[in-house]
Design a protein around this motif. Structure first.
Motif, short mmCIF file in Angstrom:
data_model
loop_
_atom_site.label_atom_id
_atom_site.label_comp_id
_atom_site.label_asym_id
_atom_site.label_seq_id
_atom_site.Cartn_x
_atom_site.Cartn_y
_atom_site.Cartn_z
N VAL A 79 63.23 45.88 33.66
CA VAL A 79 61.85 45.44 33.61
C VAL A 79 61.78 45.02 32.48
N ILE A 80 60.89 43.69 31.99
CA ILE A 80 60.31 43.08 31.43
C ILE A 80 59.31 42.88 31.16
N ASN A 81 58.80 44.26 30.21
CA ASN A 81 57.53 44.43 30.28
C ASN A 81 56.38 43.47 28.76
N LYS A 82 55.71 43.58 28.97
CA LYS A 82 54.58 42.73 28.25
C LYS A 82 54.55 41.69 28.42
N ALA A 83 54.96 40.85 29.52
CA ALA A 83 55.04 40.26 30.30
C ALA A 83 53.94 39.14 30.38
N ARG B 214 58.98 42.21 36.15
CA ARG B 214 57.96 41.80 35.53
C ARG B 214 56.69 41.93 35.11
N THR B 215 56.11 43.02 34.02
CA THR B 215 54.94 44.22 33.76
C THR B 215 53.93 43.72 33.16
N VAL B 216 53.18 43.77 32.89
CA VAL B 216 51.84 43.71 31.76
C VAL B 216 51.46 45.58 32.19
N ALA B 217 52.53 46.37 30.81
CA ALA B 217 51.65 47.83 31.81
C ALA B 217 50.41 48.35 31.52
N THR B 218 49.83 47.62 30.28
CA THR B 218 48.26 48.14 29.18
C THR B 218 47.54 47.53 30.78
N GLU B 219 47.96 45.99 31.46
CA GLU B 219 46.55 45.51 32.91
C GLU B 219 47.12 46.49 33.72
N ARG B 220 47.92 47.20 34.26
CA ARG B 220 48.53 47.66 35.34
C ARG B 220 48.83 46.49 36.05
N GLN B 221 49.37 45.89 35.80
CA GLN B 221 50.27 44.34 36.55
C GLN B 221 52.09 44.74 36.68
N HIS C 280 69.16 59.13 38.52
CA HIS C 280 69.81 58.89 40.27
C HIS C 280 68.93 57.37 39.56
N THR C 281 67.76 57.23 39.30
CA THR C 281 67.26 56.35 38.78
C THR C 281 67.12 55.55 37.46
N THR C 282 67.65 54.43 36.94
CA THR C 282 67.39 54.47 35.86
C THR C 282 66.73 52.92 35.06
N ILE C 283 65.68 52.56 34.80
CA ILE C 283 65.07 52.18 34.85
C ILE C 283 65.25 50.98 33.29
N VAL C 284 65.42 50.20 32.90
CA VAL C 284 65.54 50.21 31.13
C VAL C 284 64.57 48.67 30.99
N VAL C 285 63.48 49.06 29.80
CA VAL C 285 62.74 47.81 29.84
C VAL C 285 63.06 47.29 28.63
N GLU C 286 62.86 45.93 28.60
CA GLU C 286 62.58 45.26 27.82
C GLU C 286 60.96 44.29 27.78
N THR C 287 61.31 43.81 26.52
CA THR C 287 60.43 42.78 26.18
C THR C 287 61.23 41.55 25.40
N THR D 168 53.30 53.49 28.15
CA THR D 168 52.50 53.35 29.04
C THR D 168 53.02 52.53 30.65
N LEU D 169 54.07 52.27 30.51
CA LEU D 169 54.58 52.40 32.17
C LEU D 169 54.69 53.44 32.64
N LEU D 170 55.22 54.71 32.37
CA LEU D 170 54.99 55.60 32.34
C LEU D 170 53.85 56.53 33.25
N ASN D 171 52.48 56.04 32.26
CA ASN D 171 51.12 56.05 32.69
C ASN D 171 50.88 55.57 33.28
N GLN D 172 51.50 54.55 34.48
CA GLN D 172 51.33 53.47 35.33
C GLN D 172 51.55 54.39 36.67
#
Ligand SMILES: Nc1nc2c(ncn2[C@@H]2O[C@H](COP(=O)(O)OP(=O)(O)O)[C@@H](O)[C@H]2O)c(=O)[nH]1
Ligand SMILES: [Mg+2]
Lengths: 343, 138
Positions: free
Chosen positions: A201-205, A254-261, A172-179, A67-71
């Protein structure tokens, strides 16, 4: 192999360079299946690689990577005023079932916004028995996209475990997603995976537990500031490009991938990281690590193949039997096999 | 060389509300050793054809319950051909009235499956189709 290839080799490479999507799709299959044709094309394409920004994204299944990648990919396609849109490829790796060898590759479900854009190419890959979060040919697939002129290449890992360090060697860049969860959970998740993060990234914020999680993540980062022994385990010391260098403060977003935040901030942070890598020479260092890893893996596999061919199956089986009956220790077995003759 | 896998795209064109049947088929194909690209609900024919291209699939399975099959399926076939993927085998499942089946086969659909089809039959058909044409000896 498949007979459906209608494009001959030479023209396959040319067509891929010219932006032909069918040729690209077919070449990716050849490379994924490690065919002689695929290897030859990789040789021809290699001089054109080394231009793309490779961005890895890892984190537990369900954390929102796709979902994050989509955004994110959408933002790279439709950047803020004054910035250039970039051509984007996504390689999404999913697990292969160990029982059947089959796989369900479901990441496209979350990537609807990218449909119909001729400058986006999404390819799903099954891990096919490879451990460590990537498929064994992911690096080669990425090379093809790079040579085909994709400027941003995202790699989504399987996200299953602690040993997903392969992505840090490739990207080159590594993003680690936590919830969000309790601090304890995060502690348990990834003593190992945090140290490969360039961006956390803390997704589902949108969850009420997000403050706890951020606090827990921050204290983990604080407890182990970059440059301490915690980060410089043996492996890190031997692979200087693997961890974040001293003067990059790992940001927590912090992100809310489903809301594009939070996506625009993440986009900006990725851009800043690329600039940082370029200015600090770390970019070159990471390319070294990437290519050396590829070379070392090839050497390893090819030596094993060679050695396998050089030793008679009888000798191997005899040693194996004597190991299983505990008459020979593993080290003794190795010694015998390296000599190639039974004592 | 790795052994090539049969790659299948399972897609639901149109506005159907659920994808239980499609998921059952996806899992069965996975359990038969295939790599199944699953794209979810409400796919346009353009999205389906583009995904089939990017993923270089051998088979596209379309699941349709909405009744819009006579507009959606011809469009998907047309786009797949326009992409020069004539070799892709297209199967259809869902609720398709018997009288529409001949027209769909005429258009190039390999087979139409009604409700209650056993997944083994689909697996057998896919293997037979691919061994007789695109997939040579491994
Ligand atoms: N509440 C909430 N759900 C999210 C968010 N991001 C993703 N999801 C949902 O989490 C589920 C898994 O997302 P997905 O992107 O497939 O995760 P992946 O397995 O890490 O790629 C999906 O149902 C998403 O809609 C978010 O920020 N908030
Ligand atoms: Mg995913």
């Amino acid at each position: 192999m498949r007979l459906k290839e209608k494009l001959v080799l030479g023209s396959l490479v040319g067509s891929v360079r010219d932006g032909n999507r069918l040729a690209l799709a077919r070449l990716l299959s050849q490379v994924e299946n490690n065919t002689p044709e695929g290897k030859e094309c990789l040789n021809a394409l290699f001089p054109y690689t080394g231009k793309a920004h490779l961005i890895g994204i890892t984190g537990a299944p369900g954390s929102g990577k796709s979902t994050l990648l989509n955004q994110l990919a959408y933002t790279f396609r439709h950047p803020p005023e004054g910035e250039q849109a970039r051509r984007v490829a996504i390689v999404a790796v999913d697990p292969t079932s160990p029982f059947s060898g089959g796989a369900i590759l479901g990441d496209r479900v979350r990537m609807r916004e990218l449909a119909g854009d001729p400058d986006v190419f999404i390819r799903s890959m099954a891990a096919r028995g490879s451990l460590g979060g990537l498929a064994s040919r992911t690096a080669e697939v990425v090379q093809v996209f790079d040579a085909a002129g994709f400027e941003i290449i995202f790699i989504e890992t399987v996200g299953a475990g602690q040993n997903e360090v392969d992505i840090a060697r490739l990207a080159h860049t590594t993003i680690v997603v936590e919830t969000p969860g309790t601090g304890d959970e995060i502690q348990a998740i990834k003593a190992g995976i945090l140290e490969i993060a360039d961006i956390l990234v803390i997704n589902k914020a949108d969850s009420p537990l997000v403050d706890n999680s951020e606090f827990a993540l921050r204290s983990m980062l604080d407890m182990a500031p970059i440059g301490t022994d915690y980060y410089h385990s043996m492996e890190m010391r031997n692979n200087p490009g693997l961890n974040s260098p001293k003067d990059w403060q790992i940001p927590i977003l912090r992100t809310v991938a489903t809301e594009r935040q939070g996506i625009d901030a993440l986009y900006q942070t990725i851009q800043s990281h690329a600039e940082f890598l370029q200015e600090s020479q770390e970019w070159i260092e990471r390319e070294r690590v990437n290519l050396q890893t590829i070379l070392d893996n090839l050497i390893q596999n090819s030596l094993i193949d060679q050695w396998r061919k050089s030793i008679s199956n009888d000798v191997y089986q005899t040693v194996l039997e004597s190991l299983i009956s505990r008459q020979t220790s593993p080290y003794q077995a190795l010694q015998i096999l390296m000599k190639g003759v039974l004592p | 060389m790795n052994e090539p896998k049969i790659r299948v795209l399972i897609a639901k064109p149109g506005l159907d509300g659920h994808d239980r049947g499609a998921k059952v088929v996806a899992r069965a194909l996975r359990d038969a050793g295939m790599e199944v690209i699953y794209t979810g609900l409400r796919q346009t024919p353009e999205m389906i054809a583009d995904a089939a291209l990017q993923e270089d699939v051998d088979v596209v399975g379309l699941s349709i319950l909405s009744g819009a099959h006579m507009t959606l399926i011809p469009r998907v076939l047309e786009l797949i051909r326009a992409n020069q993927q004539e070799h892709v085998k297209v199967f259809v499942g869902g609720i398709i009235p018997n009288e529409d089946i001949p027209a769909l086969l005429q258009l190039g659909v390999v087979k139409v499956y009604g409700p209650g089809t056993v997944t083994d039959e689909i697996i057998r058909d896919i293997r037979a189709q691919l061994s007789s044409s695109e997939f040579s000896e491994k």
